[in-house]
Each structure stands twice: as structure tokens, then as C-alpha cells.
Design a protein around this motif. Structure first.
Motif, PDB file in Angstrom:
ATOM      1  N   VAL A 105       0.899  -1.193   0.019  1.00  0.00           N
ATOM      2  CA  VAL A 105       0.045   0.111  -0.031  1.00  0.00           C
ATOM      3  C   VAL A 105       0.896   1.200   0.064  1.00  0.00           C
ATOM      4  N   VAL A 106       0.602   1.912  -0.889  1.00  0.00           N
ATOM      5  CA  VAL A 106       1.528   3.396  -0.935  1.00  0.00           C
ATOM      6  C   VAL A 106       0.599   4.566  -0.612  1.00  0.00           C
ATOM      7  N   VAL A 107       0.990   5.193   0.329  1.00  0.00           N
ATOM      8  CA  VAL A 107       0.324   6.159   0.976  1.00  0.00           C
ATOM      9  C   VAL A 107       0.980   7.620   0.552  1.00  0.00           C
ATOM     10  N   CYS A 108       0.413   8.408  -0.241  1.00  0.00           N
ATOM     11  CA  CYS A 108       1.499   9.727  -0.758  1.00  0.00           C
ATOM     12  C   CYS A 108       0.451  10.815  -0.233  1.00  0.00           C
ATOM     13  N   ASP A 109       1.236  11.851   0.163  1.00  0.00           N
ATOM     14  CA  ASP A 109       0.777  13.270   0.447  1.00  0.00           C
ATOM     15  C   ASP A 109       1.124  14.093  -0.486  1.00  0.00           C
ATOM     16  N   ARG A 110       0.128  14.028  -1.550  1.00  0.00           N
ATOM     17  CA  ARG A 110       0.004  14.823  -2.573  1.00  0.00           C
ATOM     18  C   ARG A 110       0.495  13.921  -4.007  1.00  0.00           C
ATOM     19  N   PHE A 111      -0.241  14.401  -5.107  1.00  0.00           N
ATOM     20  CA  PHE A 111       0.295  13.744  -6.390  1.00  0.00           C
ATOM     21  C   PHE A 111      -0.340  14.699  -7.518  1.00  0.00           C
ATOM     22  N   VAL A 112      -0.513  14.148  -8.705  1.00  0.00           N
ATOM     23  CA  VAL A 112      -0.695  14.799  -9.930  1.00  0.00           C
ATOM     24  C   VAL A 112      -1.959  16.051  -9.533  1.00  0.00           C
ATOM     25  N   ASP A 113      -3.030  15.566  -8.818  1.00  0.00           N
ATOM     26  CA  ASP A 113      -4.053  16.455  -8.710  1.00  0.00           C
ATOM     27  C   ASP A 113      -3.557  17.770  -7.981  1.00  0.00           C
ATOM     28  N   SER A 114      -2.529  17.846  -7.259  1.00  0.00           N
ATOM     29  CA  SER A 114      -2.015  19.036  -6.575  1.00  0.00           C
ATOM     30  C   SER A 114      -1.332  19.936  -7.920  1.00  0.00           C
ATOM     31  N   SER A 115      -0.836  19.234  -8.686  1.00  0.00           N
ATOM     32  CA  SER A 115      -0.280  20.262 -10.046  1.00  0.00           C
ATOM     33  C   SER A 115      -1.301  20.614 -10.798  1.00  0.00           C
ATOM     34  N   LEU A 116      -2.380  19.897 -10.788  1.00  0.00           N
ATOM     35  CA  LEU A 116      -3.486  20.533 -11.625  1.00  0.00           C
ATOM     36  C   LEU A 116      -4.153  21.701 -11.017  1.00  0.00           C
ATOM     37  N   ALA A 117      -4.142  21.318  -9.625  1.00  0.00           N
ATOM     38  CA  ALA A 117      -5.040  22.754  -8.761  1.00  0.00           C
ATOM     39  C   ALA A 117      -3.935  24.012  -8.593  1.00  0.00           C
ATOM     40  N   TYR A 118      -2.708  23.575  -8.418  1.00  0.00           N
ATOM     41  CA  TYR A 118      -1.893  24.615  -7.778  1.00  0.00           C
ATOM     42  C   TYR A 118      -1.405  25.383  -9.322  1.00  0.00           C
ATOM     43  N   GLN A 119      -0.980  24.535 -10.249  1.00  0.00           N
ATOM     44  CA  GLN A 119      -0.142  24.918 -11.381  1.00  0.00           C
ATOM     45  C   GLN A 119      -1.113  25.394 -12.225  1.00  0.00           C
ATOM     46  N   GLY A 120      -1.962  24.228 -12.661  1.00  0.00           N
ATOM     47  CA  GLY A 120      -2.962  24.379 -13.495  1.00  0.00           C
ATOM     48  C   GLY A 120      -4.040  25.601 -13.683  1.00  0.00           C
ATOM     49  N   VAL A 121      -4.628  25.487 -12.305  1.00  0.00           N
ATOM     50  CA  VAL A 121      -5.599  26.588 -12.068  1.00  0.00           C
ATOM     51  C   VAL A 121      -4.905  27.907 -11.073  1.00  0.00           C
ATOM     52  N   GLY A 122      -4.453  27.437 -10.083  1.00  0.00           N
ATOM     53  CA  GLY A 122      -3.875  28.635  -9.310  1.00  0.00           C
ATOM     54  C   GLY A 122      -2.747  29.567 -10.135  1.00  0.00           C
ATOM     55  N   ARG A 123      -1.849  28.926 -10.842  1.00  0.00           N
ATOM     56  CA  ARG A 123      -1.100  29.649 -11.464  1.00  0.00           C
ATOM     57  C   ARG A 123      -1.445  30.270 -12.928  1.00  0.00           C
ATOM     58  N   GLY A 124      -2.478  29.565 -13.362  1.00  0.00           N
ATOM     59  CA  GLY A 124      -3.431  29.795 -14.582  1.00  0.00           C
ATOM     60  C   GLY A 124      -2.423  29.114 -15.802  1.00  0.00           C
ATOM     61  N   LEU A 125      -1.748  27.831 -15.842  1.00  0.00           N
ATOM     62  CA  LEU A 125      -1.354  27.536 -16.856  1.00  0.00           C
ATOM     63  C   LEU A 125      -2.253  26.641 -17.504  1.00  0.00           C
ATOM     64  N   GLY A 126      -3.406  26.324 -16.966  1.00  0.00           N
ATOM     65  CA  GLY A 126      -4.301  25.441 -17.833  1.00  0.00           C
ATOM     66  C   GLY A 126      -4.254  23.963 -17.493  1.00  0.00           C
ATOM     67  N   LEU A 127      -5.428  23.427 -17.030  1.00  0.00           N
ATOM     68  CA  LEU A 127      -5.484  22.132 -16.723  1.00  0.00           C
ATOM     69  C   LEU A 127      -4.756  21.206 -17.896  1.00  0.00           C
ATOM     70  N   GLU A 128      -5.137  21.157 -19.212  1.00  0.00           N
ATOM     71  CA  GLU A 128      -4.858  20.255 -20.008  1.00  0.00           C
ATOM     72  C   GLU A 128      -3.261  20.333 -20.157  1.00  0.00           C
ATOM     73  N   ALA A 129      -2.508  21.443 -20.078  1.00  0.00           N
ATOM     74  CA  ALA A 129      -1.009  21.431 -20.176  1.00  0.00           C
ATOM     75  C   ALA A 129      -0.291  20.813 -19.004  1.00  0.00           C
ATOM     76  N   VAL A 130      -1.007  21.290 -18.005  1.00  0.00           N
ATOM     77  CA  VAL A 130      -0.325  20.564 -16.646  1.00  0.00           C
ATOM     78  C   VAL A 130      -0.607  19.121 -16.613  1.00  0.00           C
ATOM     79  N   ALA A 131      -1.933  18.626 -16.978  1.00  0.00           N
ATOM     80  CA  ALA A 131      -2.108  17.318 -17.107  1.00  0.00           C
ATOM     81  C   ALA A 131      -1.056  16.506 -18.196  1.00  0.00           C
TER      82      ALA A 131
END
Length: 224
Positions: A105-131
Motif C-alpha cells: 500500500v502506498v500512502v502519498c501526501d499529494r500527487f498529480v491532482d496537486s499540480s492540476l490545482a496549484y499550477q493548472g488553476v492557481g498559476r493559470g497554466l491550464g489543466l490540459e497543459a499541466v495534465a
């Protein structure tokens, strides 16, 4: 934000193990809950790898310092996104996939969704580019379960300021930034209800920990 990018995998690709990630704003209690879940799973006889992002490998931990510490000067949005994805590539290749292949079992504090939220939305880079960037970095790996600990920007700020350490570069962003991150996570959760579970991070820690443990045991084939 009404749907997830079409080129992101929509089903878990973790192999024989079980991959659970924790998402949420800064101050939501992810570290506390990953620690509690790990201890409970180990007590239940499960093999567990607890890790975090950015981090998990020597290279990724070095990149964590570069992207989060205040002392390295300004970091533009694209550089930030690339540093996170580089750390993630190392982490997935060296830690997460090997553990899942062993059946852990791998228990991970943050993963790709954090990049989508913080850089894709918060930084305005866009979900598709960051995904797309992170699909390459992770090899398309998607968690089996994502626990979103939902907390308002104001509560998160209060918790961080009452904590033992200084706010890092992202934590010190204004509340409107953190509220946009919260809304981004909620939209991602709504777009992937089969993977996400949204929990009120204001509930007692013990109650949250018990519910999360039962979820993980049930979904990973253990006893709830």
C-alpha cells in the motif's frame, strides 16, 4: 473545470498494490492523516510505504527545497510546474511503482491532482497543459483512491500560523489564491467521483482517521 482532461487515465493503473493519495489545501491535515493511516495499516499487518510530494527520493527532496523555500528567489509558473513534474518522475520510477509492484500500500501526501490545482488553476497554466506534462512524468499512473481533506482558506491559514514552522513559498500566498485551489480540488473531485472521497477536514482527527482506514481496507480488499 467541469470535466477532467480527456487524455488523463480515468482508471487506476497501479498494478497489484494499492495507491492512496491525500489532497487538499495547505493546513488541511494531510500529514496527520497519512501518518495515522500508515500506523493503522501496519498494525493491521499491511506492508505500507508512506511518502510525499514533492519528495520521496534524494533528487525529489532537493527539488522540493528549490521550489518551496523562500531563499532561492522568484520562481515563475512554468518553472514551478516543471520542477514538480521532474520530482514526480523520479518519485514514481524509484519509489511508487516498485512498491505497487511488490503489492504494498502506498500512502502519498499529494500527487498529480496537486499540480492540476496549484499550477493548472492557481498559476493559470491550464489543466490540459499541466495534465499532459504530468501524464508523461508519472507514466500515466492514477491513484486507486484520493482522499480530499476539504478546508477553507481562512481555516488553513489559521492552522499554518499556529503550527511550529514558517509558511513556505506556496503556503504564504494570499487567501484568494488558496481559495482558488480549494475550488479546483472540489471540481476535480466532482469530475472523478469513482476515485475521490471528499471529507470535511474540520471534523475530529480521530473520526477522520477511522473513516479513511475503513475506506482503504474496503477498497484494497481488506477487512473494513
Amino acid at each position: 473545470m467541469s470535466s477532467s482532461p480527456a487524455f488523463l487515465p480515468t482508471a487506476p493503473t497501479s498494478g497489484r498494490g494499492f495507491f492512496v493519495t491525500f489532497e487538499g489545501g495547505d493546513g488541511s491535515g494531510k500529514s496527520t492523516q497519512t501518518s495515522r493511516l500508515t500506523s493503522s495499516l501496519v498494525s493491521a499487518g499491511r506492508r505500507v510505504v508512506r511518502t510525499r510530494e514533492p519528495g520521496g527520493t534524494p533528487m525529489a527532496e532537493t527539488l522540493r527545497g528549490l521550489v518551496l523555500d523562500h531563499g532561492h528567489g522568484p520562481v515563475d509558473a512554468r518553472t514551478e510546474a516543471l520542477l514538480y513534474s521532474t520530482a514526480r518522475a523520479s518519485h514514481v520510477a524509484q519509489v511508487i511503482r516498485p512498491a505497487l509492484q511488490r503489492g504494498d500500500v502506498v500512502v502519498c501526501d499529494r500527487f498529480v491532482d496537486s499540480s492540476l490545482a496549484y499550477q493548472g488553476v492557481g498559476r493559470g497554466l491550464g489543466l490540459e497543459a499541466v495534465a499532459e506534462l504530468n501524464r508523461f512524468a508519472s507514466g500515466g499512473l492514477v491513484p486507486d483512491l484520493t482522499v480530499l481533506l476539504d478546508v477553507s482558506a481562512e481555516v488553513g491559514r489559521s492552522r499554518r500560523r499556529n503550527g511550529p514552522g514558517q509558511e513556505d513559498r506556496l503556503e504564504s500566498e494570499p487567501d484568494d489564491f488558496h481559495e482558488s485551489i480549494r475550488q479546483a480540488f472540489l471540481s476535480l473531485a466532482a469530475a472523478s467521483p469513482e476515485r475521490y472521497v471528499v471529507l470535511d477536514a474540520g471534523r475530529p482527527q480521530e473520526d477522520l482517521a477511522q473513516e479513511i482506514l475503513e475506506l482503504v481496507l474496503r477498497r484494497s480488499g481488506g477487512d473494513a
